[in-house]
Design an enzyme around this catalytic site. Structure first.
Site, mmCIF file in Angstrom:
data_model
loop_
_atom_site.group_PDB
_atom_site.id
_atom_site.type_symbol
_atom_site.label_atom_id
_atom_site.label_comp_id
_atom_site.label_asym_id
_atom_site.label_seq_id
_atom_site.Cartn_x
_atom_site.Cartn_y
_atom_site.Cartn_z
ATOM 1 N N ARG A 32 0.899 -6.568 10.356
ATOM 2 C CA ARG A 32 2.020 -6.238 9.479
ATOM 3 C C ARG A 32 2.943 -7.417 9.232
ATOM 4 O O ARG A 32 3.245 -7.730 8.089
ATOM 5 C CB ARG A 32 2.830 -5.077 10.064
ATOM 6 C CG ARG A 32 3.974 -4.646 9.155
ATOM 7 C CD ARG A 32 4.776 -3.494 9.730
ATOM 8 N NE ARG A 32 3.995 -2.288 9.847
ATOM 9 C CZ ARG A 32 4.486 -1.136 10.284
ATOM 10 N NH1 ARG A 32 5.751 -1.069 10.660
ATOM 11 N NH2 ARG A 32 3.730 -0.068 10.369
ATOM 12 N N HIS A 78 -4.292 0.774 1.905
ATOM 13 C CA HIS A 78 -3.045 0.616 2.667
ATOM 14 C C HIS A 78 -2.275 1.932 2.663
ATOM 15 O O HIS A 78 -1.378 2.144 1.832
ATOM 16 C CB HIS A 78 -2.198 -0.499 2.035
ATOM 17 C CG HIS A 78 -1.125 -1.045 2.931
ATOM 18 N ND1 HIS A 78 -1.385 -1.823 4.029
ATOM 19 C CD2 HIS A 78 0.223 -0.921 2.901
ATOM 20 C CE1 HIS A 78 -0.260 -2.167 4.623
ATOM 21 N NE2 HIS A 78 0.744 -1.611 3.946
ATOM 22 N N TYR A 123 7.518 1.383 -15.028
ATOM 23 C CA TYR A 123 7.949 0.633 -16.210
ATOM 24 C C TYR A 123 7.320 -0.753 -16.306
ATOM 25 O O TYR A 123 7.224 -1.308 -17.396
ATOM 26 C CB TYR A 123 9.474 0.485 -16.212
ATOM 27 C CG TYR A 123 10.222 1.797 -16.253
ATOM 28 C CD1 TYR A 123 10.043 2.689 -17.304
ATOM 29 C CD2 TYR A 123 11.106 2.143 -15.240
ATOM 30 C CE1 TYR A 123 10.723 3.889 -17.343
ATOM 31 C CE2 TYR A 123 11.802 3.348 -15.270
ATOM 32 C CZ TYR A 123 11.594 4.217 -16.321
ATOM 33 O OH TYR A 123 12.266 5.414 -16.355
#
Length: 747
Positions: A32, A78, A123
């Site tokens: 991570r 993931h 968007y």
């Protein structure tokens, strides 16, 4: 009900918690927070890049909605939050965060002032940049190890076969359990030049590499002002700190900042400067503007009040007090090829990455060699078929199982026989034989070249060197961050920044303070709270420290410009200071640091002290005057450096003593010397004490106050009270012996 624990593993709680925490720690560290040296990516970044390549989002293709990419990433590789995944994707697209962006975003992807101001994923659109090809170009060429995804239905690469040391180029930051990493970005051309030099000279030391890698190269530009010794120390040890400073220039008398340190917001810098202007700490600055636009992403304008302002000194002050200069931490903590995290120096990092690159290129060439040999093997079989075409056709038409027959008839392998059986009729033309022979020749040449490279370390290194040089030519650019050795920024003295205006500081009996503009203020005419009254006043300048003496002999300091206005009733000093319980304030002092003031106590002792020795920024003050037992601290008064001045002290027994100021001791703290000879027994009994002390300049008059009445003693009158310090003094005339106070009358 009886519980059955058969088959349940039993562990001591200590052992279980220790193992669980260690497992979690290793997961955070390895999967991570920390990047891998090979491709310089964390798992979520690697999965985003791979998922985008699988969606066909290369630099030459039309972009797709970011929500599509995020959906593929969290759905296939993931299984974490979509917002965290999208933020990782946004970071790789921000040109002000990544030196060489990996994602090419369209839409609102944040701004340097507010990196988190990006639009929602529904968007924006994205595709990979051309630079991302250096991470993915060799992925399908046998260069990567593969692992099943989280549900075992798909495969994903363990590492990407990076053609460039992306870890150094884009840097990385992350916080794991018990460790963190902060790697600054670097210039591609410089890093590849260092890699090439290391390939050609494996024994090259750090100093040789630093001839190519000058230092970090941040995307926002600015200046790296750390000394060369500090930069070398960072590359030698793998950790340290760097100082980044904004770049500015003068335009038409104004200061224009056009490059900020890495991860510094221009709006925050403007807020910091504006706060100093509101606090009247920047009187030399008249205006502040943000003229940033698309053509000039950073353009902050600082307008000086006049052409006489020293812009260099002003900017040095702003560098020291705002984020126009900031310190960047460096900690090159990396997961190495052995899978273990450790802090690496520059040379060790480049050596290990080159080891990875050489291994990757070897795997790529070996994979290609296998493909070439497999194809040559098939072509040999096809050529046999064309040379014996009629027999091949007869076997295929007449045999129920033609493959074994072909193998037996011509000594073919199963692969060759399968290739013959899969031939289309159109490929049986005579020209196909010529094509096969031509392909055989070209593949034979390629095989020979691959074998030579794989058989020679020198050839392998030369190939890697040529590929590094080609990628540097294709993706490299000029350095943005200038490396300039500069002196440390020094903040201007606060008193030098403040306007010097006359002020009168007024203190009340209950410890309320205020400051009035000018020296013509009558403190007695001011309005006081009910039950309160005037105690003391002192005249000074707005850029000086106002000091307050309390009944315990402690002195406290506050900037005069920060005191409340005399238009109101002021504020209690107890709200800004921490005097001892039960303490009251005895007076106020103000002036230049070299000015002297007389500090006295009712037991007849005192001394002169310079204001510079009394100043204290501590809320609890500084213990300066050590009054004797039962002694009361008297109001402090100025003690000008006039050799002809007299010190006048008076007791409540009606005695007045004047002695030369030269006999007055100058101390930084203490009880001082005996100024007036007061009988110790009478003082202990409360029958006699010193009530006032002043310094009378040469030629000035002394005003003696007895209740509501006052008497003026001119210079010639004071001669009757002259004596040696510590004497009893002379009695004042009858009717004037109940002295309350002494004051100097202006001439």
């Amino acid at each position: 009900m009886k519980l059955d624990f058969e088959g349940v593993e039993r562990l001591p709680l200590r052992e279980f918690t220790e193992k669980a925490y260690l497992d979690y720690s290793m997961y955070v560290i390895l999967d991570r927070a920390l990047p891998h040296i090979s491709d310089g990516l964390k798992p979520v970044q690697r999965r985003i890049v791979y998922a985008m390549s699988e969606l066909g989002l290369s630099s030459g293709q039309k972009p797709k909605k970011s929500a599509r990419t995020v959906g593929d990433v969290i759905g296939k590789f993931h299984p974490h939050g979509d917002s965290a995944c999208y933020e990782a994707m946004v970071l790789m697209a921000q040109s002000f965060s990544y030196r060489y962006p990996i994602v090419d975003g369209q839409g609102n992807w944040g701004a340097p002032d507010d990196p988190k101001s990006f639009a929602a994923m529904r968007y924006t659109e994205a595709r990979l940049t051309a630079y991302a090809a250096t991470l993915l170009a060799e992925l399908g060429q046998g260069t990567a190890d593969w692992q099943p995804n989280f549900d075992g239905t798909l495969s994903e690469p363990v590492r990407l076969p990076a053609r460039l040391p992306n870890l150094l180029l884009n840097g990385a930051s992350g916080i794991a359990v018990g460790m963190s990493t902060d790697i600054p970005p670097h210039n591609l051309r410089e890093v590849t030049a260092a890699c090439i030099h290391l390939l050609e000279n494996p024994a090259a030391g750090l100093d040789e590499l630093l001839e190519h890698v000058q230092g970090p190269d941040f995307p926002g530009g600015a200046e790296l002002v750390s000394p060369p010794a500090d930069i070398r120390s960072i590359y030698a040890t793998g950790n340290g700190t760097l100082r980044l400073r904004a770049r500015w220039e003068r335009e038409d008398g104004e200061i224009v900042v056009h490059a900020l340190p890495w991860q510094v917001s221009g709006s925050k810098v403007l807020e910091q400067i504006a706060a100093q202007m509101r606090a009247k700490k920047l009187p030399m600055v008249e205006d502040l503007r943000d003229e940033s636009d698309h053509e000039n992403p950073i353009r902050l304008v600082i307008a000086p009040r006049s052409n006489r302002v020293d812009c260099e000194a002003l900017m040095a002050h702003l560098f020291a007090t705002t984020e126009l200069e900031r310190t960047v931490r460096v900690n090159m903590n990396i997961i190495g090829l052995d899978g273990r995290p450790r802090v690496m120096d520059l040379r060790g990092l480049l050596v290990e990455w080159l080891e990875f690159r050489l291994h990757t290129v070897t795997r790529r060439l070996s994979h290609r060699l296998e493909k070439v040999e497999a194809r040559l093997h098939v072509l040999d079989g096809l050529l046999i078929a064309y040379l014996n075409l009629d027999e091949v056709i007869r076997i295929i038409r007449n045999e129920d199982e033609p493959k074994p027959a072909l193998i037996a008839a011509f000594g073919l392998s199963e692969t060759q026989a399968e290739a013959i059986l899969e031939l289309k009729l159109r490929h049986l033309a005579k020209l196909e034989e010529m094509k096969i022979r031509g392909e055989q020749d070209s593949l034979a040449v390629e095989r020979e070249g691959l074998q030579k490279i794989l058989g020679s370390k020198a050839r392998l290194k030369r190939l890697v060197r040529e590929e590094l040089a080609a990628d540097a030519e294709r993706h490299g650019d000029d350095r943005r961050t200038l490396i300039v050795e500069r002196a440390a920024a020094q903040a201007l003295d606060e008193s030098a920044l403040l306007p010097s205006e006359p002020v009168t500081v007024v203190l009340s009996e209950r410890g309320w303070v205020r400051a009035a503009k000018g020296h013509e203020v009558d403190p007695l005419a001011l309005n006081y709270r009910s039950g309160d009254a005037f105690l003391a006043a002192a005249q000074g300048r707005s850029n000086q420290l106002a000091m307050f003496l309390d009944s315990t002999g402690r002195v406290y300091s506050l900037p005069a410009h920060g005191l409340p206005s005399a238009r109101g009733q002021g504020e209690p000093l107890s709200g800004r200071l921490n005097p001892p319980d039960g303490a009251t304030f005895a007076g106020v002092l103000i002036g230049a640091p070299e000015d002297r003031w007389l500090l006295t106590a009712s037991d007849g002792y005192g001394f002169a002290a310079r204001l510079a020795d009394l100043a204290s920024r501590n809320r609890s003050g500084k213990h300066v005057l050590k009054a004797g037992n039962r002694a009361r601290v008297l109001r402090p008064v100025p003690a000008p450096a006039d050799p002809d001045a007299l010190v006048a002290v008076a007791s409540d027994a009606g005695r007045l003593l004047c002695f030369p100021i030269g006999d007055l001791p100058e101390l930084a703290r203490g009880r001082g010397n005996k100024l007036l000879g007061i009988d110790a027994k009478k003082f202990a009994a409360g029958e006699e004490s010193m009530v006032a002390a002043v310094v009378v300049p040469a030629g000035a008059a002394l005003r003696v106050s007895c209740g509501q009445r006052t008497m003026t003693l001119k210079a010639r009158d004071l001669e009757a009270y002259l004596g040696e310090r510590s004497r009893r003094g002379a009695l004042l005339p009858r009717g004037w012996r109940k002295v309350d106070d002494l004051a100097v009358e202006e001439r």
